[in-house]
Design a protein around this motif. Structure first.
Motif, PDB file in Angstrom:
ATOM      1  N   SER A 104       5.384   0.843   4.853  1.00 21.54           N
ATOM      2  CA  SER A 104       3.888   1.288   5.083  1.00 21.54           C
ATOM      3  C   SER A 104       3.985   2.865   4.990  1.00 21.54           C
ATOM      4  O   SER A 104       5.002   3.643   5.346  1.00 21.54           O
ATOM      5  CB  SER A 104       3.102   0.989   6.235  1.00 21.54           C
ATOM      6  OG  SER A 104       3.856   1.553   7.367  1.00 21.54           O
ATOM      7  N   ALA A 105       2.853   3.437   4.561  1.00 21.53           N
ATOM      8  CA  ALA A 105       2.752   4.999   4.607  1.00 21.53           C
ATOM      9  C   ALA A 105       1.460   5.278   5.305  1.00 21.53           C
ATOM     10  O   ALA A 105       0.520   4.994   4.738  1.00 21.53           O
ATOM     11  CB  ALA A 105       2.978   5.627   3.137  1.00 21.53           C
ATOM     12  N   ARG A 106       1.242   5.766   6.597  1.00 21.87           N
ATOM     13  CA  ARG A 106       0.134   5.968   7.324  1.00 21.87           C
ATOM     14  C   ARG A 106      -0.092   7.616   7.400  1.00 21.87           C
ATOM     15  O   ARG A 106       0.721   8.462   7.601  1.00 21.87           O
ATOM     16  CB  ARG A 106       0.265   5.672   8.722  1.00 21.87           C
ATOM     17  CG  ARG A 106      -0.890   6.029   9.741  1.00 21.87           C
ATOM     18  CD  ARG A 106      -0.416   5.590  11.135  1.00 21.87           C
ATOM     19  NE  ARG A 106       0.766   5.977  11.598  1.00 21.87           N
ATOM     20  CZ  ARG A 106       1.097   7.063  12.079  1.00 21.87           C
ATOM     21  NH1 ARG A 106      -0.284   8.079  12.339  1.00 21.87           N
ATOM     22  NH2 ARG A 106       2.232   7.562  12.591  1.00 21.87           N
ATOM     23  N   ARG A 107      -1.415   8.019   6.777  1.00 20.20           N
ATOM     24  CA  ARG A 107      -1.832   9.326   6.627  1.00 20.20           C
ATOM     25  C   ARG A 107      -1.915   9.980   8.255  1.00 20.20           C
ATOM     26  O   ARG A 107      -2.388   9.238   8.996  1.00 20.20           O
ATOM     27  CB  ARG A 107      -3.095   9.491   6.007  1.00 20.20           C
ATOM     28  CG  ARG A 107      -3.660  10.942   5.796  1.00 20.20           C
ATOM     29  CD  ARG A 107      -2.506  11.570   4.760  1.00 20.20           C
ATOM     30  NE  ARG A 107      -3.026  12.952   4.503  1.00 20.20           N
ATOM     31  CZ  ARG A 107      -3.807  13.431   3.513  1.00 20.20           C
ATOM     32  NH1 ARG A 107      -4.158  12.392   2.494  1.00 20.20           N
ATOM     33  NH2 ARG A 107      -4.119  14.506   3.658  1.00 20.20           N
ATOM     34  N   TYR A 145       2.205  11.968   5.025  1.00 22.93           N
ATOM     35  CA  TYR A 145       2.281  10.399   5.335  1.00 22.93           C
ATOM     36  C   TYR A 145       3.462  10.070   6.072  1.00 22.93           C
ATOM     37  O   TYR A 145       4.621  10.720   5.844  1.00 22.93           O
ATOM     38  CB  TYR A 145       2.280   9.836   3.745  1.00 22.93           C
ATOM     39  CG  TYR A 145       1.134   9.548   3.164  1.00 22.93           C
ATOM     40  CD1 TYR A 145       0.248   8.647   3.454  1.00 22.93           C
ATOM     41  CD2 TYR A 145       1.157  10.684   2.090  1.00 22.93           C
ATOM     42  CE1 TYR A 145      -0.951   8.809   2.701  1.00 22.93           C
ATOM     43  CE2 TYR A 145      -0.232  10.725   1.374  1.00 22.93           C
ATOM     44  CZ  TYR A 145      -1.225   9.587   1.501  1.00 22.93           C
ATOM     45  OH  TYR A 145      -2.344   9.740   1.060  1.00 22.93           O
ATOM     46  N   VAL A 203       6.154   7.196   6.957  1.00 23.93           N
ATOM     47  CA  VAL A 203       6.535   6.084   6.242  1.00 23.93           C
ATOM     48  C   VAL A 203       7.539   5.280   7.186  1.00 23.93           C
ATOM     49  O   VAL A 203       8.302   5.815   7.837  1.00 23.93           O
ATOM     50  CB  VAL A 203       7.583   6.490   4.958  1.00 23.93           C
ATOM     51  CG1 VAL A 203       8.060   5.097   4.369  1.00 23.93           C
ATOM     52  CG2 VAL A 203       6.706   7.362   4.058  1.00 23.93           C
ATOM     53  N   LYS A 248       2.832   0.754   0.982  1.00 20.66           N
ATOM     54  CA  LYS A 248       1.416   0.246   1.458  1.00 20.66           C
ATOM     55  C   LYS A 248       0.814   1.450   2.097  1.00 20.66           C
ATOM     56  O   LYS A 248       1.073   1.558   3.166  1.00 20.66           O
ATOM     57  CB  LYS A 248       1.485  -0.941   2.155  1.00 20.66           C
ATOM     58  CG  LYS A 248       1.822  -2.245   1.386  1.00 20.66           C
ATOM     59  CD  LYS A 248       0.707  -2.848   0.407  1.00 20.66           C
ATOM     60  CE  LYS A 248       0.952  -3.949  -0.268  1.00 20.66           C
ATOM     61  NZ  LYS A 248       0.806  -5.192   0.687  1.00 20.66           N
ATOM     62  N   THR A 249      -0.424   2.010   1.469  1.00 16.64           N
ATOM     63  CA  THR A 249      -1.111   2.941   2.099  1.00 16.64           C
ATOM     64  C   THR A 249      -2.526   2.146   2.582  1.00 16.64           C
ATOM     65  O   THR A 249      -3.142   2.882   3.582  1.00 16.64           O
ATOM     66  CB  THR A 249      -1.651   3.966   1.065  1.00 16.64           C
ATOM     67  OG1 THR A 249      -2.259   3.458   0.050  1.00 16.64           O
ATOM     68  CG2 THR A 249      -0.574   4.914   1.091  1.00 16.64           C
ATOM     69  N   ASP A 250      -2.596   1.124   2.327  1.00 18.92           N
ATOM     70  CA  ASP A 250      -3.753   0.141   2.825  1.00 18.92           C
ATOM     71  C   ASP A 250      -3.499  -1.288   2.974  1.00 18.92           C
ATOM     72  O   ASP A 250      -3.548  -1.980   1.944  1.00 18.92           O
ATOM     73  CB  ASP A 250      -5.079   0.312   2.104  1.00 18.92           C
ATOM     74  CG  ASP A 250      -6.170  -0.303   2.711  1.00 18.92           C
ATOM     75  OD1 ASP A 250      -6.029  -0.962   3.641  1.00 18.92           O
ATOM     76  OD2 ASP A 250      -7.489  -0.308   2.120  1.00 18.92           O
ATOM     77  N   SER A 305       0.634   2.689  -3.104  1.00 19.01           N
ATOM     78  CA  SER A 305       0.887   4.003  -3.641  1.00 19.01           C
ATOM     79  C   SER A 305       2.379   4.442  -4.063  1.00 19.01           C
ATOM     80  O   SER A 305       3.475   3.752  -3.365  1.00 19.01           O
ATOM     81  CB  SER A 305      -0.064   5.060  -2.657  1.00 19.01           C
ATOM     82  OG  SER A 305      -1.113   4.722  -2.437  1.00 19.01           O
ATOM     83  N   LEU A 344       1.845  12.465  -3.047  1.00 19.33           N
ATOM     84  CA  LEU A 344       1.334  11.248  -3.297  1.00 19.33           C
ATOM     85  C   LEU A 344       1.253  11.315  -4.894  1.00 19.33           C
ATOM     86  O   LEU A 344       0.435  12.432  -5.679  1.00 19.33           O
ATOM     87  CB  LEU A 344      -0.172  10.991  -2.711  1.00 19.33           C
ATOM     88  CG  LEU A 344      -0.951   9.784  -3.281  1.00 19.33           C
ATOM     89  CD1 LEU A 344      -0.239   8.583  -2.972  1.00 19.33           C
ATOM     90  CD2 LEU A 344      -1.989  10.061  -2.764  1.00 19.33           C
ATOM     91  N   GLU A 346      -4.820   7.754  -3.737  1.00 18.26           N
ATOM     92  CA  GLU A 346      -4.007   6.388  -3.509  1.00 18.26           C
ATOM     93  C   GLU A 346      -4.457   5.266  -4.098  1.00 18.26           C
ATOM     94  O   GLU A 346      -5.417   5.119  -4.631  1.00 18.26           O
ATOM     95  CB  GLU A 346      -4.552   6.466  -1.911  1.00 18.26           C
ATOM     96  CG  GLU A 346      -3.936   6.995  -0.911  1.00 18.26           C
ATOM     97  CD  GLU A 346      -4.446   6.880   0.685  1.00 18.26           C
ATOM     98  OE1 GLU A 346      -4.920   5.879   0.855  1.00 18.26           O
ATOM     99  OE2 GLU A 346      -4.022   7.633   1.404  1.00 18.26           O
TER     100      GLU A 346
END
Length: 390
Positions: A145-148, A153, A155, A176-178, A189, A230, A235
Motif C-alpha cells: 500500500s501507498a498512503r498519501r 506517499y 509505503v 495500491k493507492t486505493d 499506481s 507518482l 493515481e
C-alpha cells in the motif's frame, strides 16, 4: 534515394556497428569468465560497469535524454546475443529498461527530465517491483500500500523475485493507492522508488539457474516516497502503465529463449561433427539428424516471431498477442533445444565442465517468468477473439 531511405540505411549501419561491438565485448570480456562467475553465483560487477560505458542501460532511451534510441528490433538482437553467451546479463538490462521505458512512455515531463538521463548512464539502475509473496500472475491482488501523507506517499508491504534489487538503487514500484477501488486496477499506481530508509532488501533468493544476477525479497516499512514520483502524476493508472512495459519484457524473454536455443543448436552442430560412434561422426546418424533438424527449425521460427513482435512494439501498436506468441514459442524452443543438446552431448552435456548443463538450468525460468506460458496462450486466444469479431 529519398531522405527516408538514407535515414534507414544510416540506422542499419549504426545498428550493425553496435552489434559488432557487442559481439567483441561478449567474446573477450564475458565468455572467458562466465563459468567461474556462474559457478560462484557472483554478481558480475566489472562487466556491468563496462555495460554502462557502452551505453547499454540507455539503449532504448531517447537520445534527447542521453540514450542510444535503438529500436526494439535491435534490442531483441542484443538480448539474443547476450543470452547465447550468458543469459543473466540480459536480465540485468531488461528489468532496468522496463523501468526506464515505463517512465519514458508514461512519466510527466519533469519525471522524464529528472530520471531518464540518470537511467541512461546507469547512475540510477534497477527494475520493476511487481510480484509479491502471495501474488504473481494476478497483479490486481497485490497488497503493498501507498498512503498519501502530505507531499509524500508512505509505503508498506513486501515484494519478491525482484531483479536488480540488491545492487540496483531504484525501482518502479506497483502499489495500491486505493485498496477499496472497484474494479481493483483503478486503485493501483506506480511510484519511482529510490532506495532509502524503510526500503529493505531482506534476502537474496537461491535459484536453480540464472545465477550471478541479484533476485531478492524486499520489505517496505513506512518507506516514504515524494508525491512527485507518482508516474504520470495521476493515481489509478499503474496497472495499465506497467502492462505496456511487460510487452517489452516479454519480447526480451522471448529473445532470451531464442539465444539459448541458438547456443544449444550451435554447440550441438559442432559436437556432432567431432564425436564419433560406430566409425562415423554422430551427425551422420539419422537419430541425431532428426534432432538437429527440429532444433534449427525452432530457432528460425522463434527469430521470426521475436522480430514480428519487436516491429509491432516499434510501431507503437498494442502487441500483447505478438509478444505473447514470441514469448511462448521462443522460450519453449529454448527449453526443448537445451534438453536435446544434453541428449546429443551425452555425459558431456551433464557435466558442469561444459555449457550445456547451464543452458539446461537457465531455460526453465523463461517458461514461467514474465507471465507463464499458460497465461501467454490465454492472452493470445483472447486477443485473437477480440481482433476477429463476428
Amino acid at each position: 534515394m529519398s531522405q527516408v531511405d538514407d535515414n534507414v540505411t544510416e540506422q542499419a549501419e549504426d545498428d550493425t556497428l553496435i552489434l559488432d561491438m557487442l559481439d567483441r565485448f561478449l567474446k573477450t570480456e564475458v565468455k572467458p569468465y562466465v563459468h567461474a562467475l556462474e559457478k560462484a553465483d557472483e554478481y558480475p560487477g566489472e562487466i556491468v560497469e563496462q555495460m554502462k560505458e557502452m551505453g547499454l542501460f540507455g539503449c532504448l532511451i531517447d537520445p534527447e535524454y542521453g540514450g542510444l534510441g535503438l529500436s526494439a528490433r535491435t534490442y531483441a538482437r542484443i538480448v539474443e546475443r547476450m543470452s547465447a553467451v550468458w543469459m543473466s546479463l540480459s536480465g540485468i538490462i531488461n528489468s532496468h529498461l522496463i523501468m526506464a521505458m515505463t517512465v519514458q512512455r508514461n512519466g510527466t515531463e519533469e519525471q522524464k527530465a529528472q530520471f531518464l538521463p540518470r537511467f541512461a548512464t546507469g547512475e540510477l539502475r534497477g527494475g520493476i517491483g511487481l510480484t509479491e509473496p502471495d501474488c504473481g500472475t494476478d497483479l490486481q491482488a497485490i497488497r503493498t500500500s501507498a498512503r498519501r501523507d502530505g507531499d509524500h506517499y508512505v509505503v508498506n508491504g513486501a515484494k519478491t523475485w525482484i531483479t536488480n534489487s540488491l545492487y540496483g538503487n531504484c525501482l518502479v514500484l506497483l502499489v495500491k493507492t486505493d485498496a477499496a477501488a472497484q474494479p481493483r486496477h483503478k486503485g493501483m499506481s506506480l511510484l519511482i522508488a529510490e532506495k532509502g530508509p524503510g526500503f529493505e532488501v531482506s534476502r537474496k533468493l537461491e535459484k536453480l539457474g540464472y545465477k550471478g544476477i541479484d533476485t531478492c525479497e524486499l520489505n517496505f516499512d513506512d518507506y516514504r516516497v515524494p508525491a512527485d514520483r507518482l508516474v504520470g502524476g495521476v493515481e489509478g493508472r499503474g496497472l495499465q502503465q506497467i502492462l505496456g512495459g511487460l510487452e517489452l519484457g516479454r519480447i526480451n524473454v522471448a529473445a532470451r529463449g531464442l539465444g539459448i536455443a541458438v547456443a544449444a543448436l550451435d554447440a550441438s552442430v559442432a559436437y556432432s561433427q567431432m564425436r564419433k560412434t560406430f566409425g562415423k561422426p554422430i551427425c551422420e546418424h539419422q537419430a541425431i539428424q532428426l534432432k538437429l533438424g527440429e532444433m534449427a527449425t525452432r530457432v528460425h521460427a522463434s527469430r521470426l516471431l521475436v522480430d514480428a513482435a519487436a516491429q509491432a512494439y516499434d510501431r507503437g501498436e498494442r502487441c500483447d498477442m505478438e509478444a505473447g506468441m514470441a514469448k511462448y514459442f521462443a522460450t519453449e524452443a529454448g527449453l526443448e533445444n537445451s534438453t536435446e543438446a544434453m541428449r546429443i552431448h551425452g555425459a558431456y552435456g551433464y557435466s558442469k565442465e561444459f555449457e550445456i548443463e547451464r543452458l539446461y538450468r537457465d531455460a526453465p525460468l523463461l517458461v514461467i517468468g514474465e507471465g507463464t506460458n499458460e497465461l501467454q496462450r490465454i492472452i493470445i486466444a483472447k486477443q485473437l477473439i477480440a481482433r476477429s469479431p463476428v
